[in-house]
Design an enzyme around this catalytic site. Structure first.
Site, short mmCIF file in Angstrom:
data_model
loop_
_atom_site.label_atom_id
_atom_site.label_comp_id
_atom_site.label_asym_id
_atom_site.label_seq_id
_atom_site.Cartn_x
_atom_site.Cartn_y
_atom_site.Cartn_z
N ASP A 173 0.91 -1.15 0.14
CA ASP A 173 0.12 -0.02 -0.08
C ASP A 173 0.86 1.33 -0.13
O ASP A 173 2.17 1.14 0.29
CB ASP A 173 -0.94 0.19 1.32
CG ASP A 173 -1.85 1.21 1.47
OD1 ASP A 173 -2.35 1.59 0.39
OD2 ASP A 173 -1.72 1.75 2.64
N ASP A 214 -1.92 -0.53 5.89
CA ASP A 214 -2.21 -0.14 7.23
C ASP A 214 -3.60 0.19 7.54
O ASP A 214 -4.14 0.14 8.74
CB ASP A 214 -1.16 1.15 7.62
CG ASP A 214 -1.64 2.23 7.00
OD1 ASP A 214 -1.67 3.13 7.51
OD2 ASP A 214 -1.93 1.99 5.55
N ASP A 224 -7.21 -1.85 3.85
CA ASP A 224 -6.58 -2.99 3.37
C ASP A 224 -6.90 -4.06 3.81
O ASP A 224 -6.21 -5.16 3.49
CB ASP A 224 -5.21 -2.49 3.79
CG ASP A 224 -4.70 -1.26 3.11
OD1 ASP A 224 -4.74 -1.02 1.75
OD2 ASP A 224 -3.82 -0.35 3.71
#
Length: 649
Positions: A350, A544, A548
């Site tokens: 990410d 995080d 996600d």
């Protein structure tokens, strides 16, 4: 061999809080008591051997000599024989307790009294030393228990009173003095203070936290008397969650660990029957067959065959790896993930909060029509209920402009787009360009190639302007990507909900070849599945945010950044990094590789030495002393090798 064969000395469970609260003196006394039987047997054995070999007293013969060595044997031998009998009663016949009992009783049966005592004595000493090594390997995890304070000072009826942390409810205010541990998660009320976070994150550098920011249970207040608004009950606090993760880690076994356990169950009865064959079959093939000689060889064979080194040291190797990782602020939820990390070749990352700091600042504001103050205040009002870093950046900017932020009315979050709500009778939209496109509101020009994050605002169906917001790469982002490549990661991909242009810009700066932006949460999952289908490699995802969590669940290894990470991400992940440093992923890979190396070293050592001494024993070239080394000595060497990982990281 069944794992419960070792429960008395090397269970991988962390003791309860009550057992941990015993005093140091009690533990020291208990440790000394454990050694007393071995010390007593050792003294009696040395006296007996001295009389046998040097003094040669005339009365020290026959039943007196037998009785003396039996007395020497009982302190170390009876607990082992008793445990073997208990397991046989439960249907577990072929255990090391059975093997050691048969071998030493057999030694007495053929008159080898000193060797019978010596084998059991060294076996017991080996077990005690292994127990000490196990405790050492677990010590840094056990020390986490010290982080849970026994009390919290809570404000009730305008007075502060001391209660147990479990009695404090979210929303109450607690007080923490300098040098005290934070008992519960909460938001800091006091202006600011410095905290020691090393127990949670593995980082020794103190962290300064300001008013309104989160502090976590287990941190140590360094500066001043502070007050904190509690946000979570005791059992949901960060430190409780960490303890639960680590305590449950041993339940998920690595493939190597499971294989060895299954192998030991098959291996032990096989060598038992081989030992019987070694004692009896030579009668049909060997001239001058002497039963005592071949029986002695069979006993040696039995002692050597104990798979203690494998059954103890391999789980301990993985547990040592989990311990070393936790000391570095990395929590594996099972040794299976520690093992799987070795095969990792593709990592999907990410962007926001993982590679970038997630600390946004408004760089520029573009207004289409009305004065900026009108629509900016409305936008800030809508964002005031969000804890997203972008929302916090907008609110901070508007407050810096000395604007009054009105109270928001009804609002809803449109996943992957932004917010929609009512403020002061106006319908307000705040989000990305896709949000305005969804409601057919034109923005005048295409902002898709803009390399900063654009947050658009519309009021009552009219486009008003946008905030141009920047984020920064984390300090260790560049070195993380390089070290991932150096550690065998063949493919690195970025998936982000941010604009394609922003995502590509970050990827280019980090020299990452593949990057995909403008992804809604469900599109992230789809894109990740595509990457997974294209590759047969083990794939990890590092993220995080709450959005996600679905991708973390899909990955072979889900890695959550725990410092700023959401609870949903941390609960879903297989590995939790307690800091916001992506470089910890590299550390996790290194610990995983070191653990696997040590485990296979132990397997090679145990098998190599055992096969050699087994062959020598069958040929009559190895004594009970050689058997002791092959069993207890190798087990101890393997355990010490497993503990070594604690000092490597």
């Amino acid at each position: 061999m069944e794992t419960n064969n070792h429960n008395d000395q090397d269970s991988c469970c962390i003791p309860s809080e009550e057992s941990h609260s015993h005093s140091h003196d009690h533990h020291h006394e208990k440790s000394t008591n454990e050694w007393l039987p071995a010390i007593l047997s050792a003294i009696l054995l040395m006296v007996g051997i001295t009389i046998d070999q040097f003094v040669q007293l005339p009365f020290f013969d026959g039943w007196i000599r037998l009785l003396y060595y039996l007395i020497s044997y009982i302190p170390v031998g009876w607990p082992v024989v008793k445990r073997g009998i208990q397991l046989i009663a439960k249907g577990e016949i072929f255990t090391e307790f059975f093997l050691m009992g048969i071998a030493t009783v057999g030694a007495f049966a053929i008159g080898e009294y000193p060797e019978g005592v010596a084998v059991m004595l060294f076996y017991t000493i080996g077990e005690l030393l292994q127990g000490a090594a196990v405790k050492k390997a677990k010590s840094n995890i056990k020390s986490l228990l010290d982080l849970r304070p026994d009390s919290a000072i809570v404000k009730r009826n305008e007075k502060f009173q001391k209660v147990h942390p479990t009695e404090v409810n979210p929303g109450e205010i607690i007080q923490i003095k300098p040098g005290e541990k934070v008992p519960l998660d909460g938001k800091l009320i006091t202006e600011k203070s410095s905290f020691n976070t090393s127990a949670l994150t593995g980082e020794s550098k103190p962290q300064t936290i300001s008013s309104g920011e989160m502090i976590l249970a287990g941190m140590i207040n360094r500066d001043r008397l502070i007050e904190v608004t509690v946000t979570k009950p005791f059992h949901e606090s960060s430190i409780s969650r960490i303890l639960n993760l680590v305590q449950n880690a041993s339940a998920r076994k690595a493939k190597t660990e499971n294989f060895i356990r299954k192998f030991a169950r098959i291996y032990t009865p096989i060598v038992t029957f081989l030992a019987i064959g070694l004692a009896l079959l030579p009668y049909f093939f060997v001239q001058n067959y002497v039963f005592e000689d071949w029986f002695y060889r069979a006993l040696v064979f039995l002692v050597i065959s104990c798979p203690c080194a494998l059954v103890i040291s391999i789980p301990l190797g993985y547990f040592g790896g989990i311990g070393a990782a936790s000391r570095n602020g990395i929590l594996f939820k099972g040794s299976n993930y520690l093992d799987l990390m070795n095969q990792l070749q593709t990592i999907v990352l990410d962007k926001t909060g993982t590679l970038t700091k997630g600390i946004f600042e408004v760089q520029e504001v573009e207004s289409m029509q009305d004065s900026k103050s009108n629509w900016m205040a409305l936008a800030a009002s809508l964002e005031s209920k969000s804890n997203h870093p972008v929302a916090e950046a907008i609110i901070k900017y508007v407050k810096d402009q000395k604007l009054d932020i009105p109270e928001p009315g009804k609002q809803q979050e449109i996943a992957g787009h932004g917010l929609k709500g009512i403020v002061g009778g106006h319908e307000v939209l705040v989000g990305n360009q896709k949000l305005l496109e969804k409601y057919s509101i034109p923005t005048g020009k295409n902002h898709k190639n803009e390399t900063l994050t654009c947050i658009f605002v519309a009021v009552d169906g009219n486009y008003k302007g946008y905030f141009l917001i920047s984020d920064q790469l984390k300090d260790d982002a560049h070195e993380t990507i390089q070290h991932l490549k150096d550690n065998g990661i063949k493919e690195i991909v970025i998936l982000s909900g941010d604009k394609e242009s922003v995502t590509k810009e970050i990827a280019s700066e980090l020299q990452i070849q593949k990057a995909f932006g403008n992804l809604l949460p469900e599109q992230k999952v789809e894109k990740f599945k595509e990457i997974k289908e294209e590759s047969s490699n083990v794939i990890a995802f590092v993220g995080d945010g709450i959005n996600d969590a679905p991708v973390l669940a899909t990955a072979d290894i889900g890695i959550a950044m725990g410092g700023l990470g959401s609870d949903a991400a941390i609960e879903t992940a297989d590995v939790v990094i307690q800091t916001d440093q992506p470089s910890k992923v590299v550390t996790a890979i290194k610990i995983s590789k070191a653990t696997r190396k040590i485990v296979w070293q132990n397997i090679g050592l145990a098998f190599g030495v055992k096969l050699l001494v087994l062959a020598l024993g069958a040929l009559g070239m190895a004594s009970m002393w050689g058997a002791v080394f092959a069993d207890v000595g190798v087990a101890l060497l393997a355990v010490l090798n497993a503990v070594r990982i604690q000092k490597m990281f």
